[in-house]
Design a protein around this motif. Sequence first.
Motif, PDB file in Angstrom:
ATOM      1  N   ASN A 121      57.361  35.126  60.088  1.00  0.00           N
ATOM      2  CA  ASN A 121      57.109  36.575  60.124  1.00  0.00           C
ATOM      3  C   ASN A 121      57.359  37.271  58.789  1.00  0.00           C
ATOM      4  OD1 ASN A 121      56.376  36.481  62.797  1.00  0.00           O
ATOM      5  ND2 ASN A 121      58.445  36.931  63.544  1.00  0.00           N
ATOM      6  N   LEU A 122      58.193  36.717  57.943  1.00  0.00           N
ATOM      7  CA  LEU A 122      58.517  37.363  56.673  1.00  0.00           C
ATOM      8  C   LEU A 122      57.674  36.862  55.500  1.00  0.00           C
ATOM      9  CD1 LEU A 122      62.403  37.577  56.921  1.00  0.00           C
ATOM     10  CD2 LEU A 122      60.716  39.374  57.295  1.00  0.00           C
ATOM     11  N   HIS A 123      56.661  36.044  55.787  1.00  0.00           N
ATOM     12  CA  HIS A 123      55.832  35.505  54.709  1.00  0.00           C
ATOM     13  C   HIS A 123      55.069  36.612  53.976  1.00  0.00           C
ATOM     14  CE1 HIS A 123      53.753  32.538  52.385  1.00  0.00           C
ATOM     15  NE2 HIS A 123      52.581  33.033  52.745  1.00  0.00           N
ATOM     16  N   TRP A 124      54.849  37.741  54.625  1.00  0.00           N
ATOM     17  CA  TRP A 124      54.145  38.846  53.977  1.00  0.00           C
ATOM     18  C   TRP A 124      54.911  39.330  52.738  1.00  0.00           C
ATOM     19  CZ3 TRP A 124      56.269  43.619  53.277  1.00  0.00           C
ATOM     20  CH2 TRP A 124      57.418  43.926  54.035  1.00  0.00           C
ATOM     21  N   LEU A 125      56.238  39.162  52.733  1.00  0.00           N
ATOM     22  CA  LEU A 125      57.023  39.531  51.546  1.00  0.00           C
ATOM     23  C   LEU A 125      56.640  38.653  50.349  1.00  0.00           C
ATOM     24  CD1 LEU A 125      60.556  39.980  53.142  1.00  0.00           C
ATOM     25  CD2 LEU A 125      59.109  41.770  52.174  1.00  0.00           C
ATOM     26  N   ILE A 126      56.469  37.370  50.587  1.00  0.00           N
ATOM     27  CA  ILE A 126      56.055  36.453  49.527  1.00  0.00           C
ATOM     28  C   ILE A 126      54.645  36.797  49.063  1.00  0.00           C
ATOM     29  CG2 ILE A 126      55.591  34.029  48.975  1.00  0.00           C
ATOM     30  CD1 ILE A 126      58.580  34.761  49.285  1.00  0.00           C
ATOM     31  N   GLN A 127      53.763  37.116  50.012  1.00  0.00           N
ATOM     32  CA  GLN A 127      52.401  37.489  49.653  1.00  0.00           C
ATOM     33  C   GLN A 127      52.384  38.757  48.801  1.00  0.00           C
ATOM     34  OE1 GLN A 127      50.944  37.534  53.702  1.00  0.00           O
ATOM     35  NE2 GLN A 127      49.625  35.756  53.283  1.00  0.00           N
ATOM     36  N   ALA A 128      53.218  39.721  49.149  1.00  0.00           N
ATOM     37  CA  ALA A 128      53.282  40.961  48.369  1.00  0.00           C
ATOM     38  C   ALA A 128      53.840  40.680  46.966  1.00  0.00           C
ATOM     39  CB  ALA A 128      54.151  41.990  49.096  1.00  0.00           C
ATOM     40  N   LEU A 129      54.856  39.825  46.863  1.00  0.00           N
ATOM     41  CA  LEU A 129      55.397  39.464  45.548  1.00  0.00           C
ATOM     42  C   LEU A 129      54.359  38.698  44.725  1.00  0.00           C
ATOM     43  CD1 LEU A 129      59.047  38.379  46.418  1.00  0.00           C
ATOM     44  CD2 LEU A 129      58.320  40.391  45.118  1.00  0.00           C
ATOM     45  N   HIS A 130      53.584  37.859  45.378  1.00  0.00           N
ATOM     46  CA  HIS A 130      52.516  37.118  44.701  1.00  0.00           C
ATOM     47  C   HIS A 130      51.468  38.085  44.151  1.00  0.00           C
ATOM     48  CE1 HIS A 130      49.767  33.795  43.945  1.00  0.00           C
ATOM     49  NE2 HIS A 130      48.823  34.435  44.611  1.00  0.00           N
ATOM     50  N   LEU A 131      51.130  39.079  44.936  1.00  0.00           N
ATOM     51  CA  LEU A 131      50.181  40.115  44.503  1.00  0.00           C
ATOM     52  C   LEU A 131      50.718  40.857  43.280  1.00  0.00           C
ATOM     53  CD1 LEU A 131      47.656  41.966  45.060  1.00  0.00           C
ATOM     54  CD2 LEU A 131      49.181  43.318  46.488  1.00  0.00           C
ATOM     55  N   LEU A 132      51.969  41.266  43.342  1.00  0.00           N
ATOM     56  CA  LEU A 132      52.574  41.989  42.224  1.00  0.00           C
ATOM     57  C   LEU A 132      52.699  41.109  40.971  1.00  0.00           C
ATOM     58  CD1 LEU A 132      55.359  43.999  44.086  1.00  0.00           C
ATOM     59  CD2 LEU A 132      53.199  44.867  43.159  1.00  0.00           C
ATOM     60  N   ALA A 133      53.004  39.846  41.156  1.00  0.00           N
ATOM     61  CA  ALA A 133      53.109  38.938  40.012  1.00  0.00           C
ATOM     62  C   ALA A 133      51.747  38.762  39.341  1.00  0.00           C
ATOM     63  CB  ALA A 133      53.666  37.583  40.460  1.00  0.00           C
ATOM     64  N   GLY A 134      50.689  38.673  40.133  1.00  0.00           N
ATOM     65  CA  GLY A 134      49.342  38.547  39.573  1.00  0.00           C
ATOM     66  C   GLY A 134      48.922  39.795  38.824  1.00  0.00           C
ATOM     67  N   ILE A 135      49.191  40.956  39.412  1.00  0.00           N
ATOM     68  CA  ILE A 135      48.874  42.215  38.731  1.00  0.00           C
ATOM     69  C   ILE A 135      49.689  42.325  37.443  1.00  0.00           C
ATOM     70  CG2 ILE A 135      49.075  44.732  38.903  1.00  0.00           C
ATOM     71  CD1 ILE A 135      48.368  44.426  41.897  1.00  0.00           C
ATOM     72  N   GLY A 136      50.939  41.894  37.488  1.00  0.00           N
ATOM     73  CA  GLY A 136      51.782  41.904  36.286  1.00  0.00           C
ATOM     74  C   GLY A 136      51.204  41.041  35.181  1.00  0.00           C
ATOM     75  N   ALA A 137      50.624  39.895  35.537  1.00  0.00           N
ATOM     76  CA  ALA A 137      50.017  39.014  34.525  1.00  0.00           C
ATOM     77  C   ALA A 137      48.808  39.674  33.884  1.00  0.00           C
ATOM     78  CB  ALA A 137      49.621  37.683  35.166  1.00  0.00           C
ATOM     79  N   ILE A 138      48.013  40.363  34.688  1.00  0.00           N
ATOM     80  CA  ILE A 138      46.835  41.059  34.162  1.00  0.00           C
ATOM     81  C   ILE A 138      47.263  42.171  33.206  1.00  0.00           C
ATOM     82  CG2 ILE A 138      44.830  42.477  34.785  1.00  0.00           C
ATOM     83  CD1 ILE A 138      44.891  40.934  37.516  1.00  0.00           C
ATOM     84  N   VAL A 139      48.247  42.947  33.619  1.00  0.00           N
ATOM     85  CA  VAL A 139      48.735  44.052  32.794  1.00  0.00           C
ATOM     86  C   VAL A 139      49.381  43.526  31.511  1.00  0.00           C
ATOM     87  CG1 VAL A 139      50.447  45.919  32.717  1.00  0.00           C
ATOM     88  CG2 VAL A 139      49.010  45.637  34.732  1.00  0.00           C
ATOM     89  N   LEU A 140      50.155  42.465  31.620  1.00  0.00           N
ATOM     90  CA  LEU A 140      50.818  41.886  30.449  1.00  0.00           C
ATOM     91  C   LEU A 140      49.796  41.370  29.446  1.00  0.00           C
ATOM     92  CD1 LEU A 140      53.749  41.474  29.575  1.00  0.00           C
ATOM     93  CD2 LEU A 140      53.672  39.214  30.609  1.00  0.00           C
ATOM     94  N   THR A 141      48.754  40.722  29.931  1.00  0.00           N
ATOM     95  CA  THR A 141      47.709  40.235  29.033  1.00  0.00           C
ATOM     96  C   THR A 141      47.014  41.394  28.324  1.00  0.00           C
ATOM     97  OG1 THR A 141      47.343  38.345  30.493  1.00  0.00           O
ATOM     98  CG2 THR A 141      45.621  38.826  28.886  1.00  0.00           C
ATOM     99  N   GLY A 142      46.723  42.448  29.064  1.00  0.00           N
ATOM    100  CA  GLY A 142      46.102  43.623  28.458  1.00  0.00           C
ATOM    101  C   GLY A 142      46.996  44.283  27.433  1.00  0.00           C
ATOM    102  N   ALA A 143      48.281  44.380  27.741  1.00  0.00           N
ATOM    103  CA  ALA A 143      49.223  44.992  26.804  1.00  0.00           C
ATOM    104  C   ALA A 143      49.370  44.156  25.539  1.00  0.00           C
ATOM    105  CB  ALA A 143      50.585  45.166  27.481  1.00  0.00           C
ATOM    106  N   PHE A 144      49.439  42.832  25.699  1.00  0.00           N
ATOM    107  CA  PHE A 144      49.521  41.958  24.528  1.00  0.00           C
ATOM    108  C   PHE A 144      48.287  42.107  23.655  1.00  0.00           C
ATOM    109  CE2 PHE A 144      52.455  38.431  26.413  1.00  0.00           C
ATOM    110  CZ  PHE A 144      53.502  39.310  26.374  1.00  0.00           C
TER     111      PHE A 144
END
Length: 133
Positions: free
Chosen positions: A87-110
């Motif tokens: 039931n708590l796997h959605w937390l991992i999915q949400a963290l995975h989503l945020l980590a992916g968005i963070g990678a996109i933003v970090l690449t753009g900032a670099f």
Amino acid sequence: MTARILQIIVGLAGLCALVLGLVIWIANIDLTDIHMFFGLLVTLGLLVMSIIALTARGLRIWGMVGIVYAIILLIFGELQFKLLVGNLHWLIQALHLLAGIGAIVLTGAFGARYRTLKRSEAKPETASQVSRL
């Protein structure tokens, strides 16, 4: 030029991975392999941009951070299916989503910061050449 091309590739791959991830999450349609391909493109783009950042004097520490982030992102993406199953796997999915968005933003900032540093390095050279004439 390379930094800009990487930003575009990572942005498009990130958008595709994001849309496919949401389709997998919401509609339960199995597009995992395609999603993982685009996620791998984002991770490799971040890794290459981080290596490029290591060559710029003002981005060396951020380049190292980006390399570590890319490695963590790859491991997290592969292991997310095994984390908090139930039931708590959605937390991992949400963290995975945020980590992916963070990678996109970090690449753009670099990429943006790298281009700014290269432009500022190029300006004094042309100014000094003009003053010599």
